[in-house]
Design an enzyme around this catalytic site. Structure first.
Site, PDB file in Angstrom:
ATOM      1  N   ARG A  34     -57.025  -3.200   2.909  1.00 35.07           N
ATOM      2  CA  ARG A  34     -57.353  -4.642   2.489  1.00 35.07           C
ATOM      3  C   ARG A  34     -56.819  -5.192   1.058  1.00 35.07           C
ATOM      4  NH1 ARG A  34     -62.496  -5.703   4.854  1.00 35.07           N
ATOM      5  NH2 ARG A  34     -63.611  -6.404   2.833  1.00 35.07           N
ATOM      6  N   ASP A 163     -65.172 -10.321  -9.828  1.00 34.68           N
ATOM      7  CA  ASP A 163     -65.914 -11.095  -8.826  1.00 34.68           C
ATOM      8  C   ASP A 163     -66.330 -12.500  -9.579  1.00 34.68           C
ATOM      9  OD1 ASP A 163     -68.342 -12.170  -7.041  1.00 34.68           O
ATOM     10  OD2 ASP A 163     -67.927  -9.888  -6.040  1.00 34.68           O
ATOM     11  N   TYR A 177     -74.932  -4.404  -8.381  1.00 30.37           N
ATOM     12  CA  TYR A 177     -73.567  -4.797  -8.411  1.00 30.37           C
ATOM     13  C   TYR A 177     -73.286  -5.817  -9.296  1.00 30.37           C
ATOM     14  CZ  TYR A 177     -69.227  -6.815  -6.418  1.00 30.37           C
ATOM     15  OH  TYR A 177     -68.077  -7.367  -6.347  1.00 30.37           O
TER      16      TYR A 177
END
Length: 277
Positions: A34, A163, A177
């Site tokens: 990925r 993120d 997370y």
């Protein structure tokens, strides 16, 4: 995650690659698949010798190494280890030394390995906390520390894959997370100050660049995927190449440190947190 330290390396031949390696060297954690694999491919295409770290994806790592070595001999290697080696100082030291022994140097470290799955309140366990913080916060910090002298010698750099949800835009039901990625983001900013002027530290924050595999415990439902993509101003899903291109830019941007670049099709401009913003 396993508490055992298990390290294997794969190169294109049984002989050790010379330590007088003229090419810059990059290590990418979780580099077999990925986004990690695309960063490896892009770095290799830009002249780097590459080290693919993996935990369980041995077949993919070895296949990637074989392909890259067929393009340029003795330019790629794979190394296996569970990230919980950071809890075992001798194992971590051994891992760092074996990484350096592959090509004799390290110019760039990319923190890409990550676990991502929901942790709804009422179901959060110590195991969930430990795993998500290990992969998303503690391991990046301790690996950065372990490779510090080598990166300093090379005037190298660290790039963290973060993120957009780490920046005060939490993803609903992913509290642990979100917390771990926010800690990782603060690591980038803190180390950028502490390690200057010898080592640059930056981050790349994906938005909708690649969804988790459908058969994994990290999977996101199709309706939610569609809702998320619809919330992106560019109205499409990004790709691992988009992330890799930004990483390559940061590897060569000599006057940039402490920055986090969102690669998200504009989604962070309208995102308010929750399921899709």
């Amino acid at each position: 995650m396993s508490t055992l330290f298990d390290l294997n390396t794969k190169q294109s031949s049984k002989d050790s690659i010379t330590q007088a390696n003229p090419s810059p060297v990059i290590l990418v954690t979780g580099g077999a698949k990925r986004i990690g694999a695309q960063i490896i491919k892009s770095a290799h295409a830009n002249g780097y010798s590459v080290i693919v770290h993996y935990h369980q994806s041995q077949a993919q790592a070895n296949e990637l190494v074989d392909v890259l070595n067929s393009i340029r001999a003795n330019s790629a290697a794979a190394i296996q280890a569970s990230l919980d080696i950071i809890n075992n100082p001798p194992a971590l030291q051994s891992f760092a030394q074996q990484v350096i022994n592959i090509f004799g140097r390290l110019d760039a470290l990319v923190h890409n390995a990550s676990r991502f799955y929901p942790s709804p309140i009422g179901q959060i366990t110590h195991s969930t906390w430990n795993e998500l913080f290990l992969t998303n916060a503690k391991a990046p910090l301790m690996l950065s520390q372990a490779f510090l002298p080598y990166l300093k010698d090379a005037n190298g750099c660290i790039v963290s894959i973060l993120d957009i949800h780490a920046n005060a835009k939490p993803f609903n039901r992913y509290t642990v997370y979100n917390m771990a990625k926010s800690a990782h983001q603060m690591m980038v900013q803190s180390l950028a100050i502490e390690l200057a002027p010898n080592i640059r530290v930056n981050g790349v924050a994906p938005g909708v660049n690649v969804f988790p595999e459908a058969d994994s415990d990290q999977a996101i439902s199709k309706p939610l995927q569609s809702k998320i993509v619809a919330s992106v101003p560019l109205k499409k899903e990004g790709t691992p190449i988009d992330i890799a291109q930004t990483v390559i830019f940061l590897l060569t941007a000599k006057y940039i440190t402490g920055q986090i670049i969102a690669v998200d099709g504009g989604r962070s401009l309208t995102l308010q947190g929750g399921d899709a913003g």
